[in-house]
Design an enzyme around this catalytic site. Structure first.
Site, PDB file in Angstrom:
ATOM      1  N   LYS A  54      67.955  82.353  17.370  1.00  0.00           N
ATOM      2  CA  LYS A  54      67.267  83.516  17.944  1.00  0.00           C
ATOM      3  C   LYS A  54      67.893  84.789  17.415  1.00  0.00           C
ATOM      4  O   LYS A  54      67.196  85.728  17.014  1.00  0.00           O
ATOM      5  CB  LYS A  54      67.353  83.483  19.484  1.00  0.00           C
ATOM      6  CG  LYS A  54      66.406  82.505  20.124  1.00  0.00           C
ATOM      7  CD  LYS A  54      66.690  82.333  21.597  1.00  0.00           C
ATOM      8  CE  LYS A  54      65.869  81.166  22.147  1.00  0.00           C
ATOM      9  NZ  LYS A  54      66.347  80.670  23.427  1.00  0.00           N
ATOM     10  N   GLN A  98      69.502  81.915  28.502  1.00  0.00           N
ATOM     11  CA  GLN A  98      69.231  80.581  27.985  1.00  0.00           C
ATOM     12  C   GLN A  98      69.363  79.544  29.109  1.00  0.00           C
ATOM     13  O   GLN A  98      70.345  79.529  29.852  1.00  0.00           O
ATOM     14  CB  GLN A  98      70.219  80.258  26.841  1.00  0.00           C
ATOM     15  CG  GLN A  98      69.993  78.929  26.157  1.00  0.00           C
ATOM     16  CD  GLN A  98      68.693  78.871  25.351  1.00  0.00           C
ATOM     17  OE1 GLN A  98      68.207  79.878  24.859  1.00  0.00           O
ATOM     18  NE2 GLN A  98      68.136  77.686  25.221  1.00  0.00           N
ATOM     19  N   ASP A 121      60.866  85.951  28.443  1.00  0.00           N
ATOM     20  CA  ASP A 121      60.532  84.544  28.655  1.00  0.00           C
ATOM     21  C   ASP A 121      59.292  84.385  29.542  1.00  0.00           C
ATOM     22  O   ASP A 121      58.706  83.303  29.587  1.00  0.00           O
ATOM     23  CB  ASP A 121      61.695  83.837  29.377  1.00  0.00           C
ATOM     24  CG  ASP A 121      62.589  83.047  28.444  1.00  0.00           C
ATOM     25  OD1 ASP A 121      62.075  82.508  27.454  1.00  0.00           O
ATOM     26  OD2 ASP A 121      63.792  82.946  28.725  1.00  0.00           O
TER      27      ASP A 121
HETATM   28  N1  GUN Z   1      65.727  76.506  27.076  1.00  0.00           N
HETATM   29  C1  GUN Z   1      64.804  75.740  26.435  1.00  0.00           C
HETATM   30  N2  GUN Z   1      63.679  76.463  26.185  1.00  0.00           N
HETATM   31  C2  GUN Z   1      63.913  77.693  26.683  1.00  0.00           C
HETATM   32  C3  GUN Z   1      63.139  78.884  26.716  1.00  0.00           C
HETATM   33  O1  GUN Z   1      61.981  78.945  26.259  1.00  0.00           O
HETATM   34  N3  GUN Z   1      63.731  79.958  27.318  1.00  0.00           N
HETATM   35  C4  GUN Z   1      64.982  79.904  27.851  1.00  0.00           C
HETATM   36  N4  GUN Z   1      65.469  80.999  28.423  1.00  0.00           N
HETATM   37  N5  GUN Z   1      65.721  78.812  27.818  1.00  0.00           N
HETATM   38  C5  GUN Z   1      65.191  77.722  27.241  1.00  0.00           C
END
Ligand code: GUN
Length: 300
Positions: A54, A98, A121
């Site tokens: 990311k 996350q 998100d």
């Molecule tokens: N962990 C796995 N997929 C995601 C996601 O799309 N967002 C977040 N914040 N954590 C994740």
């Protein structure tokens, strides 16, 4: 029939390029740089890989990346204090915590502490409610990526029979809301659904998001249907050598691609679209924060 492959890797590269162009334009015209803060608590290796990717892609798109790595024993109060700081920081337009968080932290509490306008998100209850009521929301990245690919492939989705397999807050439920908003007839199916195979066979659009390797078989698919495989499952691959693994989706790809009209592969399908949509959401959040027009074709 041999299904057309929907190339998520190429699509994601295109989305990233379009985001990058708009970021350059924002900087030049308004002196604004979109910023994304990612918070990782603990040392889960898979999460560390995601967070690294990311950060890298955020910088490649010309945005500012702020990484906050906290120890596994971080208290809820400490994490909430960091979120409050990021909420107040004008250089931060998007905040992503996350998941999963270590067990002693309450994810719902933490997510709902994020400013909904910075919740890239789309997991905050305000954004969930806005999406469900057809209002302007931040939309979860994976379903947004699936929707973009479906719209690109079909044009209009109106009147199509869509089955979403899986009812998670991250994928299944928001995916169903987005398909409903695009005027599909939507069914959410799950592990307790009676005669699951027959329900899946009704689908013009089948989105599989259950996290069970190759659960959807070829004869679960209506001939000509579009299959979006959200699953990313690591399974043993003894044919590659002792202890080796490979990635598979929730769909038996070989069997399904003989029946479907179009299908996303794993890897190279939905996966790359998730981070691309995270960048798109950060750009959208930045435009909204500054009262500027939203990027076209990059929102739901
Ligand atoms: N962990 C796995 N997929 C995601 C996601 O799309 N967002 C977040 N914040 N954590 C994740």
């Amino acid at each position: 029939m041999t299904a057309q492959i929907i190339d998520g890797k190429a699509f994601a590269a295109d989305v990233r390029a379009r985001v990058g162009e708009q970021v350059a334009r924002l900087k030049a015209a308004h002196g604004v740089t979109p910023g994304l803060a990612v918070v990782l608590v603990g040392e889960d290796p898979a999460s560390e890989v995601y967070v690294r990717n990311k950060g890298k892609q955020t910088l490649e798109a010309g945005m500012a990346s702020f990484e906050h790595k906290l120890p596994a024993e971080t208290s809820e109060a400490e994490l909430l204090a960091l979120i409050a700081t990021l909420n107040a920081d004008p250089e931060v337009h998007g905040i992503l915590v996350q998941l999963p968080l270590p067990a002693h932290l309450n994810s719902d509490l933490v997510i709902n502490a994020i400013d909904p306008a910075k919740d890239v998100d789309g997991f905050h209850i305000s954004n969930v409610g806005l999406l469900a009521t057809g209002q302007k929301a931040m939309v979860p990245c994976t379903p947004l990526g699936c929707l973009m690919m479906l719209r690109d492939h079909h044009g209009s989705l109106s009147g199509m029979e869509a089955v979403v397999l899986g009812r998670s807050n991250i994928v299944g439920k928001p995916m169903a809301q987005l398909l409903l908003r695009d005027s599909c007839t939507v069914t959410i199916a799950h592990s307790r659904t009676r005669d699951l195979e027959a329900v899946c066979r009704r689908a013009d659009i089948l989105v599989a998001a259950v996290g069970r390797p190759e659960m959807v078989k070829g004869d679960w698919i209506k001939p000509g249907a579009t299959v979006i495989d959200v699953g990313i499952n690591r399974v043993p691959a003894p044919e590659k050598g002792a202890g080796k693994t490979r990635l598979v989706g929730d769909v038996d790809f070989a069997a399904a691609s003989a029946v479907a009209g179009a299908i996303t592969p794993v890897p190279g399908g939905v996966g790359p679209m998730t981070i691309a949509c995270l960048l798109a959401n950060t750009l959208t959040a930045c435009c909204r924060a500054h009262g500027l027009a939203e990027p076209e074709g990059l929102t739901a």
